[in-house]
Design an enzyme around this catalytic site. Structure first.
Site, short mmCIF file in Angstrom:
data_model
loop_
_atom_site.label_atom_id
_atom_site.label_comp_id
_atom_site.label_asym_id
_atom_site.label_seq_id
_atom_site.Cartn_x
_atom_site.Cartn_y
_atom_site.Cartn_z
N ARG A 43 -15.75 97.88 -20.44
CA ARG A 43 -16.73 96.90 -20.94
C ARG A 43 -17.76 96.55 -19.86
NH1 ARG A 43 -14.31 98.21 -24.92
NH2 ARG A 43 -13.70 96.86 -26.64
N SER B 10 -14.03 91.16 -30.47
CA SER B 10 -13.17 90.61 -29.41
C SER B 10 -13.96 89.57 -28.64
CB SER B 10 -12.75 91.70 -28.43
OG SER B 10 -12.01 92.68 -29.07
N GLU C 114 -15.65 88.26 -23.37
CA GLU C 114 -16.37 89.53 -23.49
C GLU C 114 -17.77 89.25 -24.01
OE1 GLU C 114 -16.64 92.50 -26.76
OE2 GLU C 114 -14.90 93.33 -25.73
N1 EPU Z 1 -1.68 91.81 -30.46
C1 EPU Z 1 -0.82 90.79 -30.82
N2 EPU Z 1 -1.34 89.72 -31.50
C2 EPU Z 1 -2.66 89.64 -31.83
C3 EPU Z 1 -3.53 90.67 -31.44
C4 EPU Z 1 -3.02 91.77 -30.76
O1 EPU Z 1 0.39 90.84 -30.54
O2 EPU Z 1 -3.04 88.65 -32.44
C5 EPU Z 1 -1.12 92.99 -29.76
C6 EPU Z 1 -1.16 94.20 -30.70
O3 EPU Z 1 0.01 94.26 -31.48
C7 EPU Z 1 -1.23 95.33 -29.72
C8 EPU Z 1 -2.05 94.76 -28.59
O4 EPU Z 1 -1.98 93.34 -28.70
O5 EPU Z 1 0.04 95.66 -29.21
C9 EPU Z 1 -3.51 95.23 -28.61
O6 EPU Z 1 -4.13 94.84 -29.85
P1 EPU Z 1 -5.18 95.78 -30.60
O7 EPU Z 1 -4.64 97.14 -30.72
O8 EPU Z 1 -5.56 95.09 -31.87
O9 EPU Z 1 -6.40 95.92 -29.62
P2 EPU Z 1 -7.05 94.92 -28.58
O10 EPU Z 1 -6.61 95.33 -27.22
O11 EPU Z 1 -6.76 93.51 -29.00
C10 EPU Z 1 -9.17 96.35 -28.12
C11 EPU Z 1 -10.65 96.17 -28.11
C12 EPU Z 1 -11.17 96.17 -29.55
C13 EPU Z 1 -10.80 97.50 -30.18
C14 EPU Z 1 -9.28 97.63 -30.15
C15 EPU Z 1 -8.78 98.95 -30.70
C16 EPU Z 1 -11.15 94.82 -26.15
C17 EPU Z 1 -11.54 93.47 -25.62
N3 EPU Z 1 -10.98 94.91 -27.47
O12 EPU Z 1 -8.60 95.22 -28.76
O13 EPU Z 1 -12.59 96.08 -29.47
O14 EPU Z 1 -11.27 97.56 -31.52
O15 EPU Z 1 -8.82 97.55 -28.78
O16 EPU Z 1 -8.93 99.97 -29.78
O17 EPU Z 1 -11.01 95.75 -25.36
C18 EPU Z 1 -14.41 94.56 -29.54
O18 EPU Z 1 -14.61 94.85 -28.36
O19 EPU Z 1 -15.15 93.74 -30.16
C19 EPU Z 1 -13.27 95.15 -30.22
C20 EPU Z 1 -12.91 94.78 -31.45
#
Ligand code: EPU
Length: 339
Positions: A156, A224, A321
């Site tokens: 990012r 995010s 972010e």
């Molecule tokens: N999780 C939870 N509870 C929640 C949310 C997430 O336990 O409420 C756990 C999920 O189960 C998983 C982990 O946290 O084990 C990661 O969650 P997720 O796969 O949904 O991805 P993220 O790390 O929360 C990032 C990006 C997203 C992108 C997703 C998918 C960032 C800040 N965000 O989210 O990007 O779509 O991975 O690759 O890096 C964005 O930047 O606007 C965005 C949506």
């Protein structure tokens, strides 16, 4: 007065005096001599921007369109002007049998914003497919090009958030996509795809996103809200001793990326409301303007409450972010809170 709701996806209830559309290179040239985020603000779709107050400086809206596809033996190249919509580019590339961007489907925003924060999702970051970025230097008026390496891409992050943050505007991005396609399926829910094709990955990504991320056209949000924190092995050991199920991903430099959504969720904040801002019940990393009434102060209150609660629970400091603007400049949450 123009409502700012339509110019940023969080749809905060504030106004701007002056809103101007940019549609050509000459429109950008007319901004030379001014300082970005101080003399004026520029948005694409406003999907990562939050206006905390009424805006007293002009808002420019990037509608600089146009794209060209060409190829050599091994690669396709697409030159895309910065005001093009990101998801439309992804769909268009697949329709033209140019593959690689499918994991990045449905990310809100414009092409010019994509390199600034090196958008990423489902195992892919956009820098993997960026060949070069053409920008206008707002001091000299020159139009320059940076190679991928010169953009200093990180998680990012890029040079456009640092050395080139206020003195440049991205005009065109050149994408370079290998003709030999290889699927990226490392992300949990994509692993189960049988005989993956670019289209099936695209469809799956759209379906995952639609199932947990609110559509900003319907409920105001900025995707995010916080970055996933990057911590040392020592810190990781400290947290996982108490919370062994914390999701973490090793990075090449020996540090670890941990899931901010999980931290917010496990701190008991998922679904909670702070004034007119809600922590999304399906993905706690996303905050929403659920009733359309939120003002900057609701966001500041909610974000600080989340940062404080996560810190007191895990000893980890979340960083936004999204980017914030007060009436006449970009601000950090901490500065805004203190003022
Ligand atoms: N999780 C939870 N509870 C929640 C949310 C997430 O336990 O409420 C756990 C999920 O189960 C998983 C982990 O946290 O084990 C990661 O969650 P997720 O796969 O949904 O991805 P993220 O790390 O929360 C990032 C990006 C997203 C992108 C997703 C998918 C960032 C800040 N965000 O989210 O990007 O779509 O991975 O690759 O890096 C964005 O930047 O606007 C965005 C949506």
């Amino acid at each position: 007065m123009n409502s700012l709701k339509q110019f940023h996806t969080f749809q905060l209830n504030h106004y701007a005096n002056d809103v101007v559309k940019i549609t050509s290179e000459d429109d950008f040239k007319a901004l030379v001599g001014q300082i970005l985020n101080k003399d004026f603000v520029l948005v694409g779709s406003g999907s990562n921007t939050l206006f905390l107050e009424n805006l007293a400086i002009p808002l420019y809206v990037n509608e600089y369109l146009g794209k060209t596809l060409f190829e050599d033996n091994d690669f396709y190249y697409i030159d895309v002007n910065s005001g093009e919509n990101w998801h439309s580019l992804v769909s268009w590339s697949l329709e033209n049998e140019v593959y690689g961007l499918e994991n990045l489907a449905l990310i809100p925003g414009t092409v010019g914003a994509a390199p600034i924060q090196n958008i990423g999702a489902y195992g892919v970051e956009v820098n993997q497919f960026i060949d070069s970025v053409v920008y206008i230097d707002l001091v000299s008026g020159e139009i320059n090009s940076l190679t991928n390496l010169e953009c200093n891409f990180g998680y990012r992050d890029s040079i456009f958030k640092h050395e080139l943050a206020t003195n440049s505007i991205i005009l065109t991005v050149r994408f370079k996509l290998p003709k030999e396609w290889s699927p990226v399926l490392e992300y949990g829910e994509l692993k189960n795809l049988e005989c993956p094709t670019p289209i099936s990955i695209f469809n799956e990504v759209c379906s995952i996103r639609n199932s947990k991320l609110p559509d900003p056209m319907i409920i105001g949000n900025a995707g995010s809200f916080f970055k996933n924190p990057i911590i040392t092995k020592l810190e990781l050991n400290r947290v996982t001793e108490l919370f062994p199920s914390l999701p973490s991903y090793p990075l090449k430099d020996g540090t670890f990326k941990i899931a901010a959504g999980w931290l917010i969720d496990k701190a008991g904040l998922k679904g909670k409301e702070f004034g007119n801002v809600r922590v999304n019940p399906k993905q706690a990393l996303v905050l929403t303007n659920h009733n359309g009434e939120a003002q900057g102060q609701d966001v500041v209150l909610a974000a600080n409450k989340i940062i404080d609660t996560v810190y007191s629970t895990f000893g980890i400091k979340l960083e936004p972010e999204v980017r914030f603007f007060n009436k006449d400049k970009e601000v950090t949450l901490a500065d805004y809170y203190a003022s």
